[in-house]
Design a protein around this motif. Sequence first.
Motif, PDB file in Angstrom:
ATOM      1  N   LYS A 165       0.837  -1.204   0.000  1.00  0.00           N
ATOM      2  CA  LYS A 165       0.000   0.000   0.000  1.00  0.00           C
ATOM      3  C   LYS A 165       0.870   1.252   0.000  1.00  0.00           C
ATOM      4  O   LYS A 165       0.621   2.208  -0.753  1.00  0.00           O
ATOM      5  N   VAL A 166       1.893   1.265   0.825  1.00  0.00           N
ATOM      6  CA  VAL A 166       2.806   2.411   0.900  1.00  0.00           C
ATOM      7  C   VAL A 166       3.519   2.599  -0.434  1.00  0.00           C
ATOM      8  O   VAL A 166       3.643   3.720  -0.943  1.00  0.00           O
ATOM      9  N   ASP A 167       3.991   1.503  -1.023  1.00  0.00           N
ATOM     10  CA  ASP A 167       4.709   1.579  -2.294  1.00  0.00           C
ATOM     11  C   ASP A 167       3.814   2.144  -3.391  1.00  0.00           C
ATOM     12  O   ASP A 167       4.254   2.938  -4.222  1.00  0.00           O
ATOM     13  N   LYS A 168       2.560   1.774  -3.361  1.00  0.00           N
ATOM     14  CA  LYS A 168       1.617   2.182  -4.411  1.00  0.00           C
ATOM     15  C   LYS A 168       1.162   3.630  -4.246  1.00  0.00           C
ATOM     16  O   LYS A 168       1.041   4.366  -5.230  1.00  0.00           O
ATOM     17  N   ASP A 169       0.922   4.070  -3.009  1.00  0.00           N
ATOM     18  CA  ASP A 169       0.196   5.331  -2.810  1.00  0.00           C
ATOM     19  C   ASP A 169       0.971   6.442  -2.113  1.00  0.00           C
ATOM     20  O   ASP A 169       0.507   7.581  -2.101  1.00  0.00           O
ATOM     21  N   LEU A 170       2.118   6.144  -1.491  1.00  0.00           N
ATOM     22  CA  LEU A 170       2.839   7.191  -0.769  1.00  0.00           C
ATOM     23  C   LEU A 170       3.708   7.998  -1.736  1.00  0.00           C
ATOM     24  O   LEU A 170       4.352   7.431  -2.618  1.00  0.00           O
ATOM     25  N   ILE A 171       3.745   9.316  -1.547  1.00  0.00           N
ATOM     26  CA  ILE A 171       4.548  10.155  -2.441  1.00  0.00           C
ATOM     27  C   ILE A 171       6.045   9.926  -2.170  1.00  0.00           C
ATOM     28  O   ILE A 171       6.431   9.548  -1.065  1.00  0.00           O
ATOM     29  N   PRO A 172       6.898  10.153  -3.171  1.00  0.00           N
ATOM     30  CA  PRO A 172       8.342   9.869  -3.020  1.00  0.00           C
ATOM     31  C   PRO A 172       8.988  10.596  -1.842  1.00  0.00           C
ATOM     32  O   PRO A 172       9.873  10.032  -1.180  1.00  0.00           O
ATOM     33  N   GLU A 173       8.569  11.837  -1.565  1.00  0.00           N
ATOM     34  CA  GLU A 173       9.185  12.592  -0.475  1.00  0.00           C
ATOM     35  C   GLU A 173       8.956  11.917   0.875  1.00  0.00           C
ATOM     36  O   GLU A 173       9.850  11.882   1.738  1.00  0.00           O
ATOM     37  N   LEU A 174       7.777  11.345   1.067  1.00  0.00           N
ATOM     38  CA  LEU A 174       7.485  10.656   2.330  1.00  0.00           C
ATOM     39  C   LEU A 174       8.126   9.270   2.361  1.00  0.00           C
ATOM     40  O   LEU A 174       8.494   8.780   3.431  1.00  0.00           O
ATOM     41  N   LYS A 175       8.277   8.639   1.193  1.00  0.00           N
ATOM     42  CA  LYS A 175       9.017   7.373   1.142  1.00  0.00           C
ATOM     43  C   LYS A 175      10.459   7.588   1.586  1.00  0.00           C
ATOM     44  O   LYS A 175      11.053   6.747   2.276  1.00  0.00           O
ATOM     45  N   GLU A 176      11.018   8.726   1.175  1.00  0.00           N
ATOM     46  CA  GLU A 176      12.386   9.039   1.571  1.00  0.00           C
ATOM     47  C   GLU A 176      12.481   9.209   3.083  1.00  0.00           C
ATOM     48  O   GLU A 176      13.440   8.755   3.715  1.00  0.00           O
ATOM     49  N   LYS A 177      11.480   9.830   3.679  1.00  0.00           N
ATOM     50  CA  LYS A 177      11.466   9.983   5.138  1.00  0.00           C
ATOM     51  C   LYS A 177      11.321   8.628   5.824  1.00  0.00           C
ATOM     52  O   LYS A 177      11.886   8.399   6.893  1.00  0.00           O
ATOM     53  N   LEU A 178      10.564   7.726   5.201  1.00  0.00           N
ATOM     54  CA  LEU A 178      10.438   6.373   5.745  1.00  0.00           C
ATOM     55  C   LEU A 178      11.780   5.660   5.714  1.00  0.00           C
ATOM     56  O   LEU A 178      12.175   5.009   6.691  1.00  0.00           O
ATOM     57  N   ASP A 179      12.516   5.788   4.616  1.00  0.00           N
ATOM     58  CA  ASP A 179      13.841   5.167   4.499  1.00  0.00           C
ATOM     59  C   ASP A 179      14.816   5.723   5.535  1.00  0.00           C
ATOM     60  O   ASP A 179      15.692   5.011   6.027  1.00  0.00           O
ATOM     61  N   LYS A 180      14.670   7.004   5.844  1.00  0.00           N
ATOM     62  CA  LYS A 180      15.554   7.649   6.804  1.00  0.00           C
ATOM     63  C   LYS A 180      15.102   7.453   8.245  1.00  0.00           C
ATOM     64  O   LYS A 180      15.697   8.013   9.168  1.00  0.00           O
ATOM     65  N   GLU A 181      14.024   6.672   8.421  1.00  0.00           N
ATOM     66  CA  GLU A 181      13.455   6.386   9.748  1.00  0.00           C
ATOM     67  C   GLU A 181      12.942   7.660  10.421  1.00  0.00           C
ATOM     68  O   GLU A 181      12.922   7.765  11.644  1.00  0.00           O
ATOM     69  N   GLU A 182      12.512   8.621   9.615  1.00  0.00           N
ATOM     70  CA  GLU A 182      11.936   9.846  10.153  1.00  0.00           C
ATOM     71  C   GLU A 182      10.433   9.711  10.353  1.00  0.00           C
ATOM     72  O   GLU A 182       9.815  10.521  11.050  1.00  0.00           O
ATOM     73  N   ILE A 183       9.827   8.720   9.717  1.00  0.00           N
ATOM     74  CA  ILE A 183       8.468   8.295  10.025  1.00  0.00           C
ATOM     75  C   ILE A 183       8.461   6.771  10.060  1.00  0.00           C
ATOM     76  O   ILE A 183       9.330   6.126   9.472  1.00  0.00           O
ATOM     77  N   THR A 184       7.496   6.196  10.764  1.00  0.00           N
ATOM     78  CA  THR A 184       7.419   4.745  10.890  1.00  0.00           C
ATOM     79  C   THR A 184       6.584   4.152   9.761  1.00  0.00           C
ATOM     80  O   THR A 184       5.874   4.881   9.047  1.00  0.00           O
ATOM     81  N   LEU A 185       6.631   2.830   9.613  1.00  0.00           N
ATOM     82  CA  LEU A 185       5.816   2.158   8.608  1.00  0.00           C
ATOM     83  C   LEU A 185       4.341   2.384   8.888  1.00  0.00           C
ATOM     84  O   LEU A 185       3.541   2.612   7.969  1.00  0.00           O
ATOM     85  N   THR A 186       3.943   2.325  10.158  1.00  0.00           N
ATOM     86  CA  THR A 186       2.539   2.563  10.510  1.00  0.00           C
ATOM     87  C   THR A 186       2.112   3.965  10.108  1.00  0.00           C
ATOM     88  O   THR A 186       1.024   4.168   9.555  1.00  0.00           O
ATOM     89  N   GLN A 187       2.961   4.956  10.371  1.00  0.00           N
ATOM     90  CA  GLN A 187       2.650   6.324   9.984  1.00  0.00           C
ATOM     91  C   GLN A 187       2.594   6.462   8.467  1.00  0.00           C
ATOM     92  O   GLN A 187       1.693   7.111   7.922  1.00  0.00           O
TER      93      GLN A 187
END
Length: 381
Positions: A165-187
């Motif tokens: 779901k995240v891969d399909k619908d999350l914008i690239p900027e927030l995916k980058e924050k996910l990779d940097k552990e600045e937001i969690t998978l749940t968030q």
Amino acid sequence: MSSYLKGLANKINGVENKSFTKELDINSLVPSQNNFYGIREIEELAESINENGLMHNLVVRKKDDGTYEIISGERRYRALKSLGYEKIPCQVKENLSDLDAELMLIQANAEQRELTPSEKMEGIKRLEVIYKQKRNNGEKLQGKTRDLIGKDLGLSGVQVGRYKKVDKDLIPELKEKLDKEEITLTQAHTLSSLTKDEQEIIHEEIKDLNAKESKEEIETLVNGIKQPIESNLDKELLDEMYLNKNANDKEEEKKQSLSEKYLTKVKKNEINIESFESRLDCLKELASGYSKAQLLIDDFQHTVRLNIKEFSINYRTLEFYLEGQPNICKVYFQDSDPNQFRRVNEIYYGKVKIKTSVAFKITFDTYLLFGNDYSEGGYAQ
């Protein structure tokens, strides 16, 4: 005996491939074109090899042009090359198909490395293609594709679904924050339910925040999307964070940004995301119109469809009696996420897709089907 048992296990798992260890010229090794994983921390790895030696041999397979494709160990290969090695001990796999080679590459990286969320998402996509092709080739695979992928990557079926779901619908900027552990998978999963414009607004608000120092602020903002903000403390925090940044600047007070307007809507519960309570009321309204219902369960172990003769709905619990059974059963609403607890028009049950206007998704694998107004049809997994 142990060798025999290992061979038997390989036959059962459909991955019987012979191998042998051989010292190969480093210039005969080539990285796999299917390796999408980041090549990180080579200097640290080279230092470790220089001090302690090579702990694990590379895994390779011979190509038609005489070179050897690296299936597992590209980081080790690059580290050894930087140290001036000319020969490398390798485990050479024989009779390994392209699909099995890529499958082994993904499994090895998942087992040996700490993967980023983006790498996990790419792995899920690649594994879906691999297993689909294997099924098309006539291979008999035990279990659902989602479960096979979860086993390969060390994830639960729910986590696989969240990453997709995240891969399909999350914008690239927030995916980058996910990779940097600045937001969690749940968030990230919660944010992926918003529109692209709404996600960009959220990103503008949190892009300059330090993830560790501003953990409370980020959590408050995401929770405000997930459910109505009722705590006065949380409302005051949002006021302090976003609505009073320039209280002394009259010009800035007049210019309320789009993000501030959005956050105002969050506070007033005007965002277009239903609260858990409103979805619970919807379930109760459906239940009040029908005296009987069916419970459909399609999890990792069971695919069952049960007739319910009597049921009641409490705040987070469905209590019911099955036809012919004297004992009361319970299903707990474990997730108030809009994607996991909501009214639905389609139910995927086993290999059947059920279309109806009177069904409700209780958890990710449990549904209530009311009345007889529905149609069924097959679907491809």
